[in-house]
Enzyme design. Structure first.
Site, short mmCIF file in Angstrom:
data_model
loop_
_atom_site.label_atom_id
_atom_site.label_comp_id
_atom_site.label_asym_id
_atom_site.label_seq_id
_atom_site.Cartn_x
_atom_site.Cartn_y
_atom_site.Cartn_z
N SER A 49 0.06 -2.07 -7.69
CA SER A 49 0.70 -1.41 -6.42
C SER A 49 2.08 -2.21 -6.32
O SER A 49 2.25 -3.21 -6.55
CB SER A 49 -0.06 -1.65 -5.05
OG SER A 49 -0.16 -2.87 -4.90
N SER A 50 3.10 -1.32 -5.84
CA SER A 50 4.35 -2.10 -5.55
C SER A 50 4.20 -2.80 -4.25
O SER A 50 3.35 -2.73 -3.50
CB SER A 50 5.36 -0.94 -5.35
OG SER A 50 5.76 -0.08 -6.49
N VAL A 51 5.31 -3.65 -4.23
CA VAL A 51 5.20 -4.41 -3.13
C VAL A 51 5.27 -3.56 -1.87
O VAL A 51 6.27 -2.80 -1.67
CB VAL A 51 6.70 -5.48 -2.87
CG1 VAL A 51 6.60 -6.60 -1.67
CG2 VAL A 51 6.28 -6.40 -4.17
#
Length: 344
Positions: A49-51
């Site tokens: 997952s991205s930040v």
């Protein structure tokens, strides 16, 4: 390995999500449903997952509204799809990922939240034409250029967001593509600090630990003091242009105290630190990186020091980036068939 369905893990997972870190979702393309708990080693991280903060800012930029038809490309853990369903309603939402294990897992997780978007397993660059056109399209991975098929699925008044990268991870951009009510495309490329992870098929170059150590400690072939001032590291429009126009893959050592650049392809490097009399410069290798940067800086300033660039889809299927006066310009590369579609 942490699991959301294990109650004892939820506090730690939420801490990762809201603490500014990325969450690893999948290792080596493994099935996610009914997977065995335990540590993972070797192989590669095939999904993460991205930040959360970056994703939230991008979703605000997307300007979601109730009832919109949205294509979420790169389902991953399903976080973006959940937010889109919450805001827009799930009837017109399509979420797409190349990995069926991610799609299956996200479907279960979204259903637990009461969301039932249309889930598709397939190449990201192909989109979902039978469910379009879309009011919003969002790519959760970085590409070498905007997938033209996705831009073609954007409806009038629609907006598409995609991070654009080169082989270097140092200076990414955000492509903002809008289709006017009249049906024409209006596009720009914005220099940004952070971007999504590169998609499948996008080759990456990195500074090895040994190369970073050499840049930091070795004497340069040329060592001197220069009174010439480079654009700041926050002048991202300049560094974005450098990434595309100087070629041969410059990579920045983001952990260095001052400017440190390396070109892994040929082994050239540069380090420079400000001092009382000017910049203390040391470089080594066949390239004069300091001179290359200053030549481009003159051109960049002459073009008005842009941080945003025009992005034009050309008649021959190309994509060209340029400053408003056209003085600074480059073409985005044509991707191969694997790169055009997939998420790593």
């Amino acid at each position: 390995m942490l699991g959301w369905y294990t109650l004892a893990d939820r506090v730690e997972l939420l801490g990762l999500l809201y603490g500014g870190g990325s969450v690893l979702v999948q290792h080596d393309g493994e099935p996610l449903l009914r997977r065995v708990r335990g540590a993972r080693s070797g192989g590669v991280i095939s999904s993460m997952s991205s930040v959360t903060g970056m994703t939230a800012e991008l979703l605000q930029e997307l300007d979601l509204r109730p009832g919109q038809r949205v294509l979420d490309v790169g389902t991953g853990a399903g976080i973006t799809a959940a937010v889109v369903c919450q805001v827009c309603g799930d009837e017109g939402v399509v979420t797409l990922d190349r990995d069926r294990h991610l799609v299956e897992s996200a479907a279960l997780r979204l259903a637990d939240l009461g969301f039932r978007p249309h889930l598709v397993s397939g190449a990201g660059g192909e989109g979902c034409p039978d469910r379009g056109p879309f009011d919003r399209i969002f790519l959760s991975y970085a590409v070498r250029r905007v997938p033209s098929t996705l831009a073609g699925q954007l409806g009038p008044g629609g907006r598409l967001l995609a991070h654009v990268t080169t082989a270097s991870p140092s200076w990414p951009a955000l492509a903002v593509v809008e289709r006017t009510p009249e049906g024409t495309l209006k596009c720009e490329l914005r220099a940004v600090e952070f971007a999504h992870r590169a998609g499948h098929g996008v080759d990456r170059i990195w500074l090895t630990e040994d190369f970073r150590h050499r840049i930091a400690t070795e004497p340069g072939t040329w060592t001197y003091v220069s009174a010439r001032e480079l654009p700041s590291t926050t002048d991202r429009g300049f560094w974005l242009a450098a990434d595309h126009l100087l070629g041969d893959g410059l990579v920045r050592d983001s952990g260095a105290e001052h400017l440190a650049l390396g070109a892994p392809g040929c082994g050239s490097w540069l380090r420079a630190a400000p001092g009382a009399q000017g910049w203390h410069v040391a470089d080594r290798g066949q390239r004069d990186i300091w001179a290359e940067l200053h030549d481009l800086a003159d051109r960049w300033r002459g073009a008005g020091s842009p941080h945003r660039y025009r992005l034009d889809f050309t008649e021959d299927g190309g994509q060209r980036v340029s400053s408003q006066d056209g003085a600074l310009a480059w073409d985005l590369p044509t991707p191969g068939p694997v790169e055009e579609g997939a998420l790593s």
